[in-house]
Design an enzyme around this catalytic site. Sequence first.
Site, PDB file in Angstrom:
ATOM      1  N   GLU A 255       0.825  -1.215   0.000  1.00 21.64           N
ATOM      2  CA  GLU A 255       0.000   0.000   0.000  1.00 21.64           C
ATOM      3  C   GLU A 255       0.856   1.260   0.000  1.00 21.64           C
ATOM      4  OE1 GLU A 255      -3.101  -0.010  -0.613  1.00 21.64           O
ATOM      5  OE2 GLU A 255      -3.222  -2.196  -0.547  1.00 21.64           O
TER       6      GLU A 255
ATOM      7  N   HIS B  76       1.987   2.276  -3.442  1.00 23.33           N
ATOM      8  CA  HIS B  76       0.981   3.027  -4.204  1.00 23.33           C
ATOM      9  C   HIS B  76       1.116   4.523  -3.918  1.00 23.33           C
ATOM     10  CE1 HIS B  76      -1.142  -0.270  -5.968  1.00 23.33           C
ATOM     11  NE2 HIS B  76      -1.654  -0.734  -4.845  1.00 23.33           N
TER      12      HIS B  76
ATOM     13  N   GLU C 290      -1.179  -2.825  -9.604  1.00 26.78           N
ATOM     14  CA  GLU C 290      -1.156  -3.809  -8.526  1.00 26.78           C
ATOM     15  C   GLU C 290       0.068  -4.714  -8.639  1.00 26.78           C
ATOM     16  OE1 GLU C 290      -2.947  -3.714  -5.945  1.00 26.78           O
ATOM     17  OE2 GLU C 290      -4.297  -2.150  -6.672  1.00 26.78           O
TER      18      GLU C 290
END
Length: 306
Positions: free
Chosen positions: A141, A144, A215
Site C-alpha cells: 500500500e 501506491h 497492482e
Amino acid sequence: MRSRFRSDRRLTVRMTVTLFLLGLLYVAFVAALIALLKSWVLVVVIAAAVLGAQYWFSDRIALYAMHGRIVEREEYPQLHGVVDRLCAVADMPKPLVAVSSMDMPNAFATGRNPDHAVLCVTTGLLRRLEPDELEGVLAHELSHVAHKDVAVITVASFLGVIAGLVVRFAFYSELFGRGRRDQNTVAVFGAVMGISALVYAISFLLIRALSRYRELAADRAAALLTGRPSALASALTKVTGDIARIPTKDLRTAQAFNAFYFTPAFGADAGISRIFSTHPPLEQRLEQLARISAELGEAAEPGKAG
C-alpha cells in the site's frame, strides 16, 4: 521527495498515457454536453465540483464509506511500529494510519500525494495476518503512495463518476418530466444517455487496464523493499481465500472501492465480475512473487559463498 521504492518506468508511462487519454475524453465529453444541454456554466460547475471533491476529499470519503478512523500510536502500537519502520526504510513521509472496523480482511491507501495520504487496514486483516505478512501488505500500500498512482486512480475515476451522474440525472429528469417532453427533448435525452454511457465504458476499460498493472507494480516494489516476497504471497493467498468465503451480498458496499484495495472484494460466486476486475488474477500475482523470490535467492547465494 523520491522514496527508495523501486521506480517503475512502465507504470509511469501507463499513468501518463491513461491521464492523457482520459483528459481528451473529458474535454470531448464536456464539449458534447455543452452542445446538447446548451448550458456550459452548469456542465463546467458540476464537473469541476466533482473533480475537486474527489481530489481533495477522496481520503475522507473512502474512510467514511469503509467505517475507518484515524488511530494514534497508543491504540495500535504494533501497527504504527511497522508503518514507521517501512517509511524509514523507504525514506518517505509517514501517512496517517487508520483502522476500519470491518471484518473483511483488506487494506487500502488513499490521498492526493505522499504528504496527504492515509493508510487504512481492517480489523479483519490485523486479526488474520502474521507480522511479516502484515508488513508485506503495508509495503504494498505504501508503494501506491510513493508511486503516486493512488492520486492518478482517484483523478482518473472521476470521469466515470461524472458520466454515471449524468446518466442518472438524465434518467430521473426523463422519468419525472414525461408530461412536458417533446420530440426535441427526447432526442437530447437519448444523445446525453448514449454519450455518457460510451464515456463511462471507455473510462472503465482504461482505468481497469492501469489498475491491473499498478497492482503488479506494487507487489513487485513491496517484495523488493522488504526482501520477503514469500510473506506477501502468503498474505495474498490468505486474504483472497478468506474474502471468497464471505457471502457476496455482504461485500457489495465494499466492491465500490475495489480499485483501492489490496485485493478485490469478490465472493465465491463473483462470476463475470472477475473478468473486469481492477486486480490481476491471484495466480499471476503469485507467479510474479515466485520469480522475485527466486531472483533474490540467486542474488543472495554468492554472498553466502563469499
